[in-house]
Design an enzyme around this catalytic site. Sequence first.
Site, PDB file in Angstrom:
ATOM      1  N   LYS A  35       0.838  -1.193   0.000  1.00 32.77           N
ATOM      2  CA  LYS A  35       0.000   0.000   0.000  1.00 32.77           C
ATOM      3  C   LYS A  35       0.876   1.246   0.000  1.00 32.77           C
ATOM      4  O   LYS A  35       2.085   1.179   0.219  1.00 32.77           O
ATOM      5  CB  LYS A  35      -0.935  -0.005   1.208  1.00 32.77           C
ATOM      6  CG  LYS A  35      -0.235  -0.004   2.552  1.00 32.77           C
ATOM      7  CD  LYS A  35      -1.246  -0.070   3.696  1.00 32.77           C
ATOM      8  CE  LYS A  35      -0.522  -0.045   5.042  1.00 32.77           C
ATOM      9  NZ  LYS A  35      -1.466  -0.069   6.180  1.00 32.77           N
ATOM     10  N   TYR A 257      16.171  31.040   6.851  1.00 37.64           N
ATOM     11  CA  TYR A 257      15.070  31.879   7.313  1.00 37.64           C
ATOM     12  C   TYR A 257      15.209  32.183   8.802  1.00 37.64           C
ATOM     13  O   TYR A 257      15.433  31.298   9.616  1.00 37.64           O
ATOM     14  CB  TYR A 257      13.724  31.180   7.073  1.00 37.64           C
ATOM     15  CG  TYR A 257      13.269  31.212   5.629  1.00 37.64           C
ATOM     16  CD1 TYR A 257      12.929  32.416   5.027  1.00 37.64           C
ATOM     17  CD2 TYR A 257      13.182  30.046   4.882  1.00 37.64           C
ATOM     18  CE1 TYR A 257      12.500  32.455   3.698  1.00 37.64           C
ATOM     19  CE2 TYR A 257      12.749  30.070   3.561  1.00 37.64           C
ATOM     20  CZ  TYR A 257      12.409  31.282   2.973  1.00 37.64           C
ATOM     21  OH  TYR A 257      11.987  31.317   1.664  1.00 37.64           O
TER      22      TYR A 257
END
Length: 366
Positions: A35, A257
């Site tokens: 999956k 940042y």
Amino acid sequence: MNHSWVEINLGQLRKNIRSIRSAVNPGPEIIFVVKADAYGHGLLPIAQAASEESVRWFTVAYLDSAIALREILPEAHLLVMGYIDPQQIDLLFENRILPIITDLEHGLALASEARSRRKVLDVHLKIDTGMGRLGVQWDDVAGAMEKLNSAGGLNVTGVCSHFAKVEPNAPVDATLQAERFKVAMECVPPTAFKHLSSSRAALYFPEWDFDGVRQGIDLYGYGAADPAGRFLTSPILEWKTRVVQVKSVPPGFPVGYYGTHTTEYPTQIATVAVGYADGYNRSLSNRGDVLIGGRRCAVVGRVSMNWITVDVGPDANVKVGDVVTLIGRQGEEAIWASELSQICRTIPYEILTSINSSLKRKYIEQ
């Protein structure tokens, strides 16, 4: 240069399959859990390689994945462990796909659709023995089977459950679930294909193998490094990228940042082509490492959308185009998804499935 890529070692996958098979055989089938695009490794190439190793059972979460598998695996047993809309029953018949019954109402709806087509649908019955998710409650199975048998249209060819917790040193919860599963099994046809064990359960508890063991994370190389377990496996995925810039900076230089990292000495900062848009977790800001030239180098500053910055040291001979390993091995050093998951306070499953599916996957045999 602008994108990271993933390398999948199919040779190691084959070794993992053989390791598990040697531990559980003779008897149980390996049911390969593929999956989520085979846990981010690529559904079709992974399933094809496993099929070449005589894996005959595969399970997915959604019907569309099973249909894709059927195109390349005409003889495999394909089981969908998630809910399937009864209105999609024609696709089940056309592609010979096994659904699970998630509850009595779901089973009766599938039965009604099958009867309206004058057909009988093979199904597996999911039993909730303690997970609290999909499935008929374990102590309601007898009544549910009576109603399903009366309805007609279904052939219960399998029965399964799912462990909520498997702790080898404290197995009381898993043992309770296994006992409940055994009680419920008495209510289904004796020929039903029975599967209970997850990767972790199969690693430690052979008494719960039954007819098949559902193997997911172990086959991708995680969770089976304990010598006390029945088998050992190794990771099959490496994630790599390249350096796109190297600059020399002085002490006191803010990086990224909001300048969350400031250099303490003259050094070199390498900008690397990967970011959270690619699945590189933002929690690795100022905490993770990468491998360049066989050395660990610290991620400094915040992980941004498309790039990270790395302190490679003042004397490193790092240049634009050098390969950076995010997950994998370089020389004597290695970083695996298990290490990243600990830093990010998550699990290897999330690290692997978060790698952006648009990144190129390269399949190798080693």
